[in-house]
Design an enzyme around this catalytic site. Structure first.
Site, PDB file in Angstrom:
ATOM      1  CG  HIS A  55      45.532-104.028 -40.822  1.00  0.00           C
ATOM      2  ND1 HIS A  55      45.900-103.515 -39.594  1.00  0.00           N
ATOM      3  CD2 HIS A  55      46.120-103.239 -41.734  1.00  0.00           C
ATOM      4  CE1 HIS A  55      46.673-102.476 -39.762  1.00  0.00           C
ATOM      5  NE2 HIS A  55      46.830-102.275 -41.059  1.00  0.00           N
ATOM      6  CD  GLU A 107      49.380 -99.048 -46.692  1.00  0.00           C
ATOM      7  OE1 GLU A 107      49.019 -98.767 -47.860  1.00  0.00           O
ATOM      8  OE2 GLU A 107      48.817 -98.579 -45.679  1.00  0.00           O
TER       9      GLU A 107
END
Length: 180
Positions: A9, A84
């Site tokens: 990201h 994550e």
């Protein structure tokens, strides 16, 4: 069997502050949005043969995927397995903290409330096994911890190399699945 692309990201506030984001849902900075837009243009210009974007449910990855999708026209879909790792007590602490550096080499630790590296590897390896059998090329939009596991799926490394591996925000890597 084919290829898979991976990107991390765009930049977050906690990236700037050198803090571990983990499973904490942290927004992109303005630069993070710009990085994602630039990546979308790069993918379009290079005509990367991506059929679909799979992204982590955390907002920083979702927003990165959205920018890429809007620019390239590639469809996107949330993939929960790309979330994550939960780093437990280490979330919001310094990324380069000595205690965390040591803890990352202990693959069966729950980090006082988090997820073990082995559990993380299991879900990411299962995802990669699943997509390796599909006739599609994916871009996975996720996180640095996920990048570490994806890299270990394709490349041998020592525990120390695994624990220290990382990629930059919006860096794109290409991996090729091996025949069994």
């Amino acid at each position: 069997m084919g290829d898979v692309y991976f990107t991390r990201h765009g930049q977050t506030v906690w990236n700037v502050e050198n803090k571990i984001c983990g499973a904490t849902d942290i927004e992109l900075t303005q630069l993070g949005h710009e990085q994602a837009i630039q990546l979308g243009h790069r993918i379009a210009e290079e005509k990367l043969p991506i059929d679909e974007i799979l992204y982590s449910p955390l907002v920083r990855a979702k927003e990165t995927a959205r920018h890429i999708s809007e620019i390239t026209g590639i469809s996107m879909r949330e993939e929960i397995r790309l979330k994550e790792q939960n780093f437990g007590k280490y979330e919001s602490t310094p990324r380069d903290g000595e205690e965390f550096k040591v803890a990352k080499c202990n693959f069966i630790s729950h980090f006082d409330g988090g997820e073990t590296m082995l559990h993380l590897a299991q879900r990411i390896y299962n995802l990669l096994d699943d997509i390796s059998r599909e006739d599609k090329t994916y871009l996975l939009v996720a996180h640095n911890g996920i990048a570490r596991v994806v890299n270990s799926y394709f490349n041998d490394c020592t525990n120390e190399e695994f624990a220290s591996y990382g990629i930059k925000n919006c860096q794109v890597l290409k991996y090729t699945f091996r025949s069994n």
